[in-house]
Design an enzyme around this catalytic site. Structure first.
Site, mmCIF file in Angstrom:
data_model
loop_
_atom_site.group_PDB
_atom_site.id
_atom_site.type_symbol
_atom_site.label_atom_id
_atom_site.label_comp_id
_atom_site.label_asym_id
_atom_site.label_seq_id
_atom_site.Cartn_x
_atom_site.Cartn_y
_atom_site.Cartn_z
ATOM 1 N N TYR A 71 15.902 30.865 8.039
ATOM 2 C CA TYR A 71 14.702 31.609 8.422
ATOM 3 C C TYR A 71 14.654 31.843 9.931
ATOM 4 O O TYR A 71 15.009 30.967 10.717
ATOM 5 C CB TYR A 71 13.450 30.811 8.050
ATOM 6 C CG TYR A 71 13.048 30.887 6.597
ATOM 7 C CD1 TYR A 71 12.787 32.115 5.985
ATOM 8 C CD2 TYR A 71 12.890 29.728 5.850
ATOM 9 C CE1 TYR A 71 12.396 32.169 4.660
ATOM 10 C CE2 TYR A 71 12.487 29.771 4.529
ATOM 11 C CZ TYR A 71 12.243 31.004 3.933
ATOM 12 O OH TYR A 71 11.847 31.054 2.625
ATOM 13 N N LYS A 101 0.837 -1.206 0.000
ATOM 14 C CA LYS A 101 0.000 0.000 0.000
ATOM 15 C C LYS A 101 0.871 1.255 0.000
ATOM 16 O O LYS A 101 2.057 1.196 0.343
ATOM 17 C CB LYS A 101 -0.933 -0.006 1.222
ATOM 18 C CG LYS A 101 -0.208 0.004 2.552
ATOM 19 C CD LYS A 101 -1.153 -0.302 3.719
ATOM 20 C CE LYS A 101 -0.392 -0.299 5.031
ATOM 21 N NZ LYS A 101 -1.233 -0.746 6.152
HETATM 22 C C1 LIG Z 1 -0.428 -1.721 6.832
HETATM 23 C C2 LIG Z 1 -1.003 -3.017 7.219
HETATM 24 C C3 LIG Z 1 -0.180 -4.145 7.364
HETATM 25 C C4 LIG Z 1 1.331 -4.059 7.319
HETATM 26 O O1 LIG Z 1 1.747 -3.509 8.540
HETATM 27 P P1 LIG Z 1 3.285 -3.326 8.937
HETATM 28 O O2 LIG Z 1 3.228 -2.901 10.350
HETATM 29 O O3 LIG Z 1 3.825 -2.297 8.028
HETATM 30 O O4 LIG Z 1 3.942 -4.640 8.739
HETATM 31 C C5 LIG Z 1 -0.791 -5.370 7.596
HETATM 32 N N1 LIG Z 1 -2.137 -5.460 7.697
HETATM 33 C C6 LIG Z 1 -2.951 -4.391 7.606
HETATM 34 C C7 LIG Z 1 -4.414 -4.563 7.758
HETATM 35 C C8 LIG Z 1 -2.414 -3.131 7.372
HETATM 36 O O5 LIG Z 1 -3.212 -2.072 7.309
#
Ligand SMILES: *Cc1c(COP(=O)(O)O)cnc(C)c1O
Length: 396
Positions: A278, A57
């Protein structure tokens, strides 16, 4: 300057092709060999019979979903997760036909057909989502594949006890589609001492027992390290693949994936008492040499890092002084001999001495946010782990 930009037809969005590292203000190197090694490490830890997926994702946590997916697919990964339908649509054609591409959020109302037509497997998080999927199965006269997420205590996504009871009362609903995965998500996996982990495990195990034939998935990156009881059939790591530490407070068992180097634009010598940046954010206490480098908060180098973070030149730490600007930082390089730093020279912002987790700590956040904020102006180089360049691109 203008040679770095190639504009498309007027009216279209400008297409900026940053073809050369020479043009960029900072260079991001992504080690796909390390991503694959990290996946193999996690897969090697899996309970007997369990497989390891990859969570891609948010553009594979900012690192590039397509190159990461291709590297992992070549290594044998067959299960992938994205959050949104459109992420899935963009990725599907880059994956082998046999690979499963799950959409964690499922399909929003009206997106069910697009989800199915593109070969995506939605995770159904609520009864309305499930009913909409069943309705599509009816319209298409097909038992389309889907997963189901249950809420084991996080109260974020997934069906709660009331919805599950309703599902029990209408068995036709479950019979109408091809249930491929039952999953849940841990709230405190990065705190192994938290009693929440076992509470959620018990809640999930109880629900899972109702679907004994269906593969189950529970553990994110940190969840893998809680122990095999949490593994079920499919591990679901994200951040650990990308080099984030899944065991906070302990040494990082993963290989680093990201190196970020900023290019020096300009050097100057200033006397004691000079103000830098700044708001006179830094006043030199001694005669100093200040380097200006081409990275800023617009690139995901957070403004709060000014006066806190350090850059590195080889083994020498270099304080980032004054405020972080939109496109620039100022770095006190007095500790490095004068002839070694010049416009075009590179200093490390993320690398051997400064991990993604270090930078996250300095910014008061977590590695996830550092990675997913990595800017799209960086010149990106993908290496395959042997140092060979696999592909070079800019995401702009
Ligand atoms: C993002 C996510 C993961 C992966 O999580 P990590 O902590 O990055 O390993 C797994 N399952 C779900 C439902 C997620 O939203």
């Amino acid at each position: 300057m203008s040679s770095a930009f190639s504009l498309t037809t007027p009216g279209q969005q400008a297409d900026i092709a940053v073809g050369a590292a020479d043009h960029a203000g900072a260079l991001l190197t992504i080690d796909l060999g390390a991503v694959v090694d990290n996946w193999l490490t996690l897969k090697g830890m899996a309970a007997d019979g369990a497989d390891c997926a990859a969570v891609l994702k948010a553009n594979a946590y900012g690192l590039g979903a397509v190159p990461v997916a291709q590297a992992l697919a070549a290594a044998g990964c067959r299960n992938f997760f994205v959050a949104h339908v459109d992420e899935g649509i963009a990725l599907r054609r880059h994956l082998p036909a046999a690979a499963n591409l799950f959409v964690l959020h499922g399909a929003p109302p009206g997106a069910e057909e697009a989800c199915a037509a593109n070969g995506l497997i939605p995770i159904l998080n609520s009864l309305p989502q499930l009913r909409a999927w069943v309705a599509l199965c009816g319209r298409w006269s097909r038992r389309l594949p889907a997963g189901v997420q249950v809420d084991s205590g996080m109260a974020r996504a997934g069906m709660d006890a009331a919805e599950l009871a309703e599902l029990d009362a209408v068995p036709e609903l479950l019979a109408a589609f091809d249930l491929r995965l039952i999953m849940s998500h841990l709230a405190c996996a990065d705190e192994p001492e938290s009693p929440m982990n076992r509470e959620q495990l018990q809640a999930f195990s109880t629900i899972r027992a109702r679907f004994p034939q269906v593969p189950a998935s529970f553990a994110n990156s940190s969840g893998v390290f809680l122990g095999k009881e949490w593994h079920f059939d499919l591990l679901r790591p994200g951040v650990a693949l990308y080099g984030g530490n899944p065991t906070p407070g302990k040494p990082n068992p993963m290989r680093p994936v990201v190196r970020l180097r900023a290019k020096i634009m300009q050097m100057r010598a200033v006397p004691a008492g000079a103000s830098v940046g700044y708001g006179r954010g830094h006043i030199t206490s001694a005669p100093s040499r200040i380097a200006t480098a081409g990275v800023g908060y617009a690139d995901g180098f957070f403004r709060c890092l000014g006066g806190t973070a350090r850059a590195y030149w080889a083994d020498t730490p270099l304080p980032i002084v004054g405020r972080v600007s939109m496109d620039m930082i100022t770095v006190d390089v007095t500790a490095v001999p004068e002839d070694l730093l010049y416009p075009g020279a590179l200093i490390d912002l993320i690398g051997t001495h400064r991990t993604v987790d270090d930078l996250a700590t300095e910014a008061g956040t977590i590695s996830y946010e550092i990675l997913t904020s990595l800017g799209n102006r960086y010149h990106r180089t993908y290496i395959n782990g042997t140092g060979r360049v696999a592909s070079v691109s800019s995401s702009l």
